[in-house]
Design a protein around this motif. Structure first.
Motif, short mmCIF file in Angstrom:
data_model
loop_
_atom_site.label_atom_id
_atom_site.label_comp_id
_atom_site.label_asym_id
_atom_site.label_seq_id
_atom_site.Cartn_x
_atom_site.Cartn_y
_atom_site.Cartn_z
N ALA A 320 0.82 -1.22 0.00
CA ALA A 320 0.00 0.00 0.00
C ALA A 320 0.85 1.27 0.00
N PRO A 321 1.83 1.41 0.92
CA PRO A 321 2.64 2.64 0.87
C PRO A 321 3.51 2.73 -0.39
N TYR A 322 3.92 1.58 -0.90
CA TYR A 322 4.73 1.58 -2.13
C TYR A 322 3.91 2.15 -3.30
N ILE A 323 2.65 1.71 -3.39
CA ILE A 323 1.76 2.21 -4.44
C ILE A 323 1.50 3.70 -4.25
N ALA A 324 1.32 4.11 -2.99
CA ALA A 324 1.07 5.53 -2.70
C ALA A 324 2.25 6.39 -3.16
N GLU A 325 3.46 5.89 -2.99
CA GLU A 325 4.64 6.64 -3.42
C GLU A 325 4.68 6.79 -4.93
N ILE A 326 4.25 5.75 -5.65
CA ILE A 326 4.21 5.84 -7.11
C ILE A 326 3.19 6.88 -7.55
N SER A 328 2.09 9.40 -5.89
CA SER A 328 2.47 10.75 -5.48
C SER A 328 3.65 11.30 -6.29
N GLY A 329 4.28 10.43 -7.06
CA GLY A 329 5.43 10.86 -7.86
C GLY A 329 6.76 10.63 -7.19
N ALA A 330 6.74 10.10 -5.97
CA ALA A 330 7.99 9.85 -5.26
C ALA A 330 8.76 8.68 -5.87
N ARG A 331 8.05 7.78 -6.55
CA ARG A 331 8.68 6.66 -7.25
C ARG A 331 8.28 6.66 -8.72
N GLU A 332 9.13 6.09 -9.53
CA GLU A 332 8.83 5.97 -10.96
C GLU A 332 7.72 4.94 -11.17
N PRO A 333 6.79 5.20 -12.08
CA PRO A 333 5.75 4.20 -12.39
C PRO A 333 6.39 2.93 -12.96
N GLU A 334 5.78 1.80 -12.71
CA GLU A 334 6.27 0.53 -13.25
C GLU A 334 5.09 -0.36 -13.57
N THR A 335 5.35 -1.48 -14.20
CA THR A 335 4.27 -2.37 -14.61
C THR A 335 3.67 -3.10 -13.42
N GLN A 363 -1.82 3.92 -16.26
CA GLN A 363 -1.87 5.15 -17.06
C GLN A 363 -0.57 5.95 -16.92
N LEU A 364 -0.08 6.05 -15.69
CA LEU A 364 1.18 6.76 -15.46
C LEU A 364 2.35 6.07 -16.16
N TYR A 365 2.33 4.73 -16.11
CA TYR A 365 3.41 3.99 -16.75
C TYR A 365 3.38 4.17 -18.27
N GLN A 366 2.17 4.19 -18.83
CA GLN A 366 2.04 4.39 -20.27
C GLN A 366 2.53 5.78 -20.67
N GLN A 367 2.21 6.78 -19.85
CA GLN A 367 2.71 8.14 -20.12
C GLN A 367 4.23 8.17 -20.06
N LYS A 368 4.78 7.48 -19.08
CA LYS A 368 6.23 7.41 -18.96
C LYS A 368 6.85 6.75 -20.18
N ARG A 369 6.23 5.65 -20.64
CA ARG A 369 6.74 4.94 -21.82
C ARG A 369 6.67 5.82 -23.07
#
Length: 456
Positions: A320-326, A328-335, A363-369
């Motif tokens: 849960a906190p790991y997902i929250a960090e993604i 919030s932008g604190a972590r890079e999006p991943e699959t 959606q964030l990961y696709q934008q990153k890609r």
């Protein structure tokens, strides 16, 4: 049936010796070698060789028909033996009792090969008229990425014109580019350092049942697989069925059908079972029951034999906190798969527990890609401009062979469409020709490849 054109009173009218250095030659490779050796038009040979319910596959879809595990594959193998005396079964008929008639996605649409196998094969003295190379059957698998002999990536494009190759060329000898005639032994591939080899070896182990001369080929059937799965459920208890089904990414009904041999495996589900059980190799699924259980991941056995849900729920507090960090932008999006693997849960469980969050992360990961893809394109344009300038300054032709030699080796060209690649190359050449900064005393017009001249 075989038409009169290819019938002869003598046995094996198109006798073909096994190709030295190839373990299990693909049917398409045998057809290519026969066509070249006896100067037969491949289309004529194929249309006479293969007839099934008035269906005559063309060269473009021949591999999926003849290298797979259908009745058509059996027909091709039998007819090739009748004509050539070649006993090698160049198809995956040995998997037909396991995967059934499911062939969609099994065979690659385009030819793949190992450039080092080709190089070695071309050094062997062969009789005049005999093809210099032959293709391993497993190269034609869609999931094949590496040569198990040289531990390098398989090539799928010509090193000179960078075009994909058909399985059988109607213009050139096997081993040479269908488009430009250049040798395919000089194609681009990636070799691995010692530190990188572990992942390659693991990948090859996971698909060992598809590799040549696999020692357990005779055991690859649904009966042995079902026996081992039933044994696993009996050891774990009937309550483990939901956990097992989720671990394999299938429904409980499908799992029970497997146990009763009512449902064949698909290629995708076979790979999921291997990964879900953390088996060292695919063939472990078909080992004797005692050995099969011993190979199943001890960690899964330890926790009530596949109590995956319990383990997954205990991981939610970390996820849960790991997902929250993604988010919030604190972590890079991943699959989703990357997140699931990180916390050792299945993708399905992750999606069930964090459905809306996973949608946003996708959606964030696709934008990153998309951003990365555009950055890669801009970098490629910059590198292509530099490569063209270097070719021009050294008076080397602007063909793919010379441009590839000047490009940064770290560039990943596999993710870029060939049409886009060619457009970038042509734009860079035109940019160079029209540049005011180049040395106008040199006549570089003769460096322009024919394809660009034709476009102009």
């Amino acid at each position: 049936m075989i038409t009169n054109k290819f019938i002869s009173k003598k046995p094996f009218p198109y006798l073909l010796e096994p190709h030295v250095g190839v373990d299990t030659e693909a049917n398409t490779s045998i057809i290519a070698r026969v066509s070249w050796m006896y100067r037969i038009k491949p289309n004529d040979f194929v249309s006479s060789l293969i007839v099934q319910n008035n269906y005559r596959p063309g060269l473009s879809d021949l591999a999926a028909f003849s290298n797979s595990l259908t009745k058509g594959s059996a027909q091709v193998s039998n007819q090739l033996y009748f004509l050539t005396g070649h006993r090698c079964c160049g198809s995956y008929l040995n998997l037909s009792s396991l995967i059934g008639g499911e062939v969609r996605g099994l065979i690659s649409r385009h030819k793949k090969w190992c450039r080092y196998c080709y190089e070695e094969s071309m050094l062997i003295d062969r009789p005049l008229g005999v093809a210099k190379v032959a293709d391993e059957l497993y190269w034609s698998l869609s999931l094949s990425r590496f040569c198990h002999k040289h531990r390098c990536t398989l090539s799928d494009r010509c090193g000179k014109c960078f075009m994909r190759q058909p399985y059988i060329s109607s213009l050139y000898e096997p081993g040479f580019c269908h488009s430009c005639g250049a040798t395919l032994a000089k194609s681009v591939c990636h070799t691995f350092e010692d530190g990188e080899l572990e992942s390659v070896v693991r990948y090859l182990s996971e698909m060992d049942i598809f590799l040549p001369e696999h020692e357990n080929n005779h055991n690859l059937n649904m009966g042995i697989f079902s026996t081992n799965i039933r044994l696993l459920i009996r050891e774990c208890g009937e309550n483990a069925v939901p956990e097992l089904a989720q671990c394999f990414g299938i429904s409980e009904d499908t799992l029970r059908d497997w146990c009763k041999e009512r449902h064949f495996l698909s290629l995708d589900s076979l790979l999921k079972v291997i990964k879900g059980l953390s088996l060292p190799c695919a063939s472990s699924l078909f080992d004797a029951p005692e050995l099969f259980l011993a190979n199943v991941d001890p960690q899964l056995n330890k926790q009530f034999n596949f109590n995956v849900k319990r383990r997954a729920k205990s991981a939610w507090q970390e996820i849960a906190p790991y997902i929250a960090e993604i988010l919030s932008g604190a972590r890079e999006p991943e699959t989703r798969k990357s997140i699931a693997d990180r916390f050792e849960v299945s993708v399905g469980m992750l999606e069930n527990a964090f459905k809306s969050e996973m949608t946003l992360i996708s959606q964030l990961y696709q934008q990153k890609r998309n951003v990365e893809r555009e950055d890669s394109r801009l970098l490629l344009i910059k590198e292509m401009d530099a490569a063209v300038r270097r070719c021009g300054s050294r008076m080397r032709s602007f063909d793919w062979e010379h441009i590839l030699s000047q490009l940064n080796k770290s560039l990943d060209l596999s993710a870029i469409d060939i049409v886009e690649l060619d457009k970038i190359r042509k734009d860079s050449i035109l940019k160079y020709l029209n540049s005011d900064r180049r040395d106008k005393s040199r006549d570089v017009s003769r460096l322009v490849p024919d394809d660009l001249k034709n476009d102009d």
